[in-house]
Design a protein around this motif. Structure first.
Motif, PDB file in Angstrom:
ATOM      1  N   SER A  30       0.757  -1.314   0.023  1.00 55.34           N
ATOM      2  CA  SER A  30      -0.107   0.005  -0.083  1.00 55.34           C
ATOM      3  C   SER A  30       0.793   1.159  -0.038  1.00 55.34           C
ATOM      4  CB  SER A  30      -0.996   0.227   1.037  1.00 55.34           C
ATOM      5  OG  SER A  30      -0.062   0.032   2.571  1.00 55.34           O
ATOM      6  N   SER A  31       2.172   1.194  -0.055  1.00 58.40           N
ATOM      7  CA  SER A  31       2.987   2.103  -0.015  1.00 58.40           C
ATOM      8  C   SER A  31       3.716   2.282  -1.342  1.00 58.40           C
ATOM      9  CB  SER A  31       4.066   1.985   1.159  1.00 58.40           C
ATOM     10  OG  SER A  31       3.567   2.065   2.380  1.00 58.40           O
ATOM     11  N   TYR A  32       3.195   1.679  -2.341  1.00 61.32           N
ATOM     12  CA  TYR A  32       3.777   1.843  -3.728  1.00 61.32           C
ATOM     13  C   TYR A  32       2.635   2.045  -4.635  1.00 61.32           C
ATOM     14  CZ  TYR A  32       8.346  -0.182  -2.184  1.00 61.32           C
ATOM     15  OH  TYR A  32       9.539  -0.511  -1.611  1.00 61.32           O
ATOM     16  N   ASN A  33       2.845   2.943  -5.642  1.00 63.73           N
ATOM     17  CA  ASN A  33       2.197   3.059  -6.947  1.00 63.73           C
ATOM     18  C   ASN A  33       2.532   1.882  -7.652  1.00 63.73           C
ATOM     19  OD1 ASN A  33       1.295   5.580  -5.782  1.00 63.73           O
ATOM     20  ND2 ASN A  33       2.632   6.810  -7.348  1.00 63.73           N
ATOM     21  N   MET A  34       1.483   1.272  -8.401  1.00 66.12           N
ATOM     22  CA  MET A  34       1.819   0.372  -9.279  1.00 66.12           C
ATOM     23  C   MET A  34       1.604   0.622 -10.905  1.00 66.12           C
ATOM     24  SD  MET A  34       2.632  -1.997  -7.278  1.00 66.12           S
ATOM     25  CE  MET A  34       2.774  -3.570  -8.343  1.00 66.12           C
ATOM     26  N   GLY A  35       2.209  -0.260 -11.536  1.00 67.00           N
ATOM     27  CA  GLY A  35       2.207   0.092 -12.911  1.00 67.00           C
ATOM     28  C   GLY A  35       2.098  -1.173 -13.948  1.00 67.00           C
ATOM     29  N   TRP A  36       1.426  -1.190 -15.051  1.00 67.67           N
ATOM     30  CA  TRP A  36       1.402  -2.096 -15.953  1.00 67.67           C
ATOM     31  C   TRP A  36       2.199  -1.577 -17.467  1.00 67.67           C
ATOM     32  CZ3 TRP A  36       0.495  -7.181 -15.502  1.00 67.67           C
ATOM     33  CH2 TRP A  36      -0.349  -7.671 -14.428  1.00 67.67           C
ATOM     34  N   TYR A  95       4.237  -6.477 -18.182  1.00 69.36           N
ATOM     35  CA  TYR A  95       4.872  -6.679 -16.933  1.00 69.36           C
ATOM     36  C   TYR A  95       4.113  -5.426 -15.839  1.00 69.36           C
ATOM     37  CZ  TYR A  95       8.884  -8.050 -19.946  1.00 69.36           C
ATOM     38  OH  TYR A  95       9.565  -8.784 -20.728  1.00 69.36           O
ATOM     39  N   CYS A  96       4.320  -5.887 -14.635  1.00 68.75           N
ATOM     40  CA  CYS A  96       3.563  -5.163 -13.487  1.00 68.75           C
ATOM     41  C   CYS A  96       4.899  -4.720 -12.755  1.00 68.75           C
ATOM     42  CB  CYS A  96       2.839  -5.825 -12.552  1.00 68.75           C
ATOM     43  SG  CYS A  96       3.442  -6.819 -11.167  1.00 68.75           S
ATOM     44  N   ALA A  97       4.912  -3.593 -12.338  1.00 68.16           N
ATOM     45  CA  ALA A  97       6.034  -2.592 -11.528  1.00 68.16           C
ATOM     46  C   ALA A  97       5.734  -1.789 -10.590  1.00 68.16           C
ATOM     47  CB  ALA A  97       6.855  -1.947 -12.779  1.00 68.16           C
ATOM     48  N   ALA A  98       6.492  -1.700  -9.346  1.00 67.48           N
ATOM     49  CA  ALA A  98       6.342  -1.126  -8.291  1.00 67.48           C
ATOM     50  C   ALA A  98       7.165   0.135  -8.132  1.00 67.48           C
ATOM     51  CB  ALA A  98       6.413  -1.848  -7.080  1.00 67.48           C
ATOM     52  N   TRP A 106       3.927   8.043 -11.927  1.00 62.25           N
ATOM     53  CA  TRP A 106       4.720   8.103 -13.132  1.00 62.25           C
ATOM     54  C   TRP A 106       4.514   7.038 -14.450  1.00 62.25           C
ATOM     55  CZ3 TRP A 106       8.266  11.774 -13.308  1.00 62.25           C
ATOM     56  CH2 TRP A 106       8.637  12.392 -12.208  1.00 62.25           C
ATOM     57  N   LYS A 107       4.671   7.630 -15.710  1.00 59.94           N
ATOM     58  CA  LYS A 107       4.302   6.688 -16.765  1.00 59.94           C
ATOM     59  C   LYS A 107       5.750   6.136 -17.376  1.00 59.94           C
ATOM     60  CE  LYS A 107       0.253   9.711 -18.166  1.00 59.94           C
ATOM     61  NZ  LYS A 107      -0.369  10.093 -19.234  1.00 59.94           N
ATOM     62  N   SER A 108       6.853   6.710 -16.903  1.00 53.89           N
ATOM     63  CA  SER A 108       8.061   6.500 -17.651  1.00 53.89           C
ATOM     64  C   SER A 108       8.453   4.830 -16.767  1.00 53.89           C
ATOM     65  CB  SER A 108       8.995   7.364 -17.310  1.00 53.89           C
ATOM     66  OG  SER A 108      10.447   6.691 -17.642  1.00 53.89           O
ATOM     67  N   PRO A 109       9.011   3.898 -17.551  1.00 58.88           N
ATOM     68  CA  PRO A 109       9.429   2.623 -16.702  1.00 58.88           C
ATOM     69  C   PRO A 109      10.731   2.948 -15.892  1.00 58.88           C
ATOM     70  CG  PRO A 109       9.752   2.880 -19.125  1.00 58.88           C
ATOM     71  CD  PRO A 109       8.857   3.942 -19.052  1.00 58.88           C
ATOM     72  N   ASN A 110      11.393   3.999 -16.478  1.00 61.45           N
ATOM     73  CA  ASN A 110      12.872   4.186 -15.756  1.00 61.45           C
ATOM     74  C   ASN A 110      12.428   4.594 -14.343  1.00 61.45           C
ATOM     75  OD1 ASN A 110      14.071   3.717 -17.835  1.00 61.45           O
ATOM     76  ND2 ASN A 110      14.198   5.914 -18.708  1.00 61.45           N
ATOM     77  N   LYS A 111      11.081   5.186 -13.981  1.00 57.35           N
ATOM     78  CA  LYS A 111      10.961   5.521 -12.547  1.00 57.35           C
ATOM     79  C   LYS A 111      10.594   4.352 -11.725  1.00 57.35           C
ATOM     80  CE  LYS A 111      11.413  10.163 -13.434  1.00 57.35           C
ATOM     81  NZ  LYS A 111      12.554  10.851 -12.655  1.00 57.35           N
ATOM     82  N   TYR A 112      10.342   3.152 -12.068  1.00 58.42           N
ATOM     83  CA  TYR A 112       9.804   2.217 -11.297  1.00 58.42           C
ATOM     84  C   TYR A 112      10.881   1.356 -10.530  1.00 58.42           C
ATOM     85  CZ  TYR A 112       5.109   3.223 -12.678  1.00 58.42           C
ATOM     86  OH  TYR A 112       4.048   3.971 -12.622  1.00 58.42           O
ATOM     87  N   ASP A 113      10.778   0.822  -9.431  1.00 53.30           N
ATOM     88  CA  ASP A 113      11.904   0.220  -8.780  1.00 53.30           C
ATOM     89  C   ASP A 113      11.859  -1.344  -8.812  1.00 53.30           C
ATOM     90  OD1 ASP A 113      10.680   2.659  -6.600  1.00 53.30           O
ATOM     91  OD2 ASP A 113      12.661   2.802  -7.359  1.00 53.30           O
ATOM     92  N   TYR A 114      10.679  -1.910  -8.844  1.00 53.68           N
ATOM     93  CA  TYR A 114      10.576  -3.408  -8.943  1.00 53.68           C
ATOM     94  C   TYR A 114       9.779  -3.901 -10.217  1.00 53.68           C
ATOM     95  CZ  TYR A 114      12.358  -2.778  -4.207  1.00 53.68           C
ATOM     96  OH  TYR A 114      13.271  -2.498  -2.996  1.00 53.68           O
ATOM     97  N   TRP A 115      10.298  -5.036 -10.734  1.00 51.15           N
ATOM     98  CA  TRP A 115       9.583  -5.478 -11.863  1.00 51.15           C
ATOM     99  C   TRP A 115       9.180  -7.126 -11.716  1.00 51.15           C
ATOM    100  CZ3 TRP A 115       8.024  -2.710 -16.180  1.00 51.15           C
ATOM    101  CH2 TRP A 115       8.386  -1.403 -16.024  1.00 51.15           C
ATOM    102  N   GLY A 116       7.923  -7.280 -12.495  1.00 49.55           N
ATOM    103  CA  GLY A 116       7.911  -8.692 -12.470  1.00 49.55           C
ATOM    104  C   GLY A 116       8.466  -9.303 -13.635  1.00 49.55           C
ATOM    105  N   GLN A 117       8.399 -10.941 -13.826  1.00 47.70           N
ATOM    106  CA  GLN A 117       9.083 -11.436 -15.038  1.00 47.70           C
ATOM    107  C   GLN A 117       8.084 -11.193 -16.252  1.00 47.70           C
ATOM    108  OE1 GLN A 117      12.250 -12.932 -15.047  1.00 47.70           O
ATOM    109  NE2 GLN A 117      12.344 -11.628 -13.144  1.00 47.70           N
ATOM    110  N   GLY A 118       6.932 -10.810 -16.052  1.00 45.72           N
ATOM    111  CA  GLY A 118       6.056 -10.921 -17.161  1.00 45.72           C
ATOM    112  C   GLY A 118       5.326 -11.891 -17.728  1.00 45.72           C
ATOM    113  N   THR A 119       4.234 -11.648 -18.307  1.00 46.28           N
ATOM    114  CA  THR A 119       3.303 -12.837 -18.792  1.00 46.28           C
ATOM    115  C   THR A 119       2.996 -12.465 -20.361  1.00 46.28           C
ATOM    116  OG1 THR A 119       1.170 -13.816 -18.260  1.00 46.28           O
ATOM    117  CG2 THR A 119       1.062 -11.396 -17.952  1.00 46.28           C
ATOM    118  N   GLN A 120       2.994 -13.380 -21.123  1.00 50.65           N
ATOM    119  CA  GLN A 120       2.427 -13.253 -22.517  1.00 50.65           C
ATOM    120  C   GLN A 120       1.290 -13.179 -22.712  1.00 50.65           C
ATOM    121  OE1 GLN A 120       4.975 -12.910 -25.270  1.00 50.65           O
ATOM    122  NE2 GLN A 120       3.282 -12.361 -26.717  1.00 50.65           N
TER     123      GLN A 120
END
Length: 125
Positions: A30-36, A95-98, A106-120
């Motif tokens: 709950s302390s992270y913004n999340m992105g796809w 990919y989801c990211a935190a 943020w919309k830039s992937p460079n701003k995200y700290d953690y990433w998942g492995q991805g799903t096709q």
């Protein structure tokens, strides 16, 4: 150790629907913004959608607005991406990211700290 695990990808016909899920662990969710984000072969990773830590703010890429919906459940440490009206051009690894910077979404992937492995996700015409 932070882990983000995506699921729900697959093969679907154009016009179909999928719901992607991302389960987070090892962080105060709950302390992270999340992105796809998504990445097609030979392309750069691109922004799809993002949601603030509270769920109160969401942004979408123009290409998915009106078709995709991002949501989160802080009690379950999960972020979802509901996709309807899928098109062949939506084919990519998703990919989801935190992002720990909760003061700005943020919309830039460079701003995200953690990433998942991805799903096709593959959308056939």
């Amino acid at each position: 150790q932070v882990q983000l695990v995506e699921s729900g990808g697959g093969l679907v016909q154009a016009g179909g629907s999928l719901r992607l899920s991302c389960a987070a662990s090892g962080l105060t969710f709950s302390s992270y913004n999340m992105g796809w984000f998504r990445q097609a072969p030979g392309e750069e990773r691109e922004f799809v959608a993002t949601i603030s830590w509270s769920g109160g703010t969401t942004y979408y890429a123009d290409s998915v607005t009106g078709r995709f919906t991002i949501s989160r459940d802080n009690a379950k440490n999960t972020v979802l991406l509901q996709m309807i009206g899928l098109k062949p051009e939506d084919t990519a690894v998703y990919y989801c990211a935190a992002d720990r910077d909760v003061f700005r979404v943020w919309k830039s992937p460079n701003k995200y700290d953690y990433w998942g492995q991805g799903t096709q996700v593959t959308v056939s015409s």
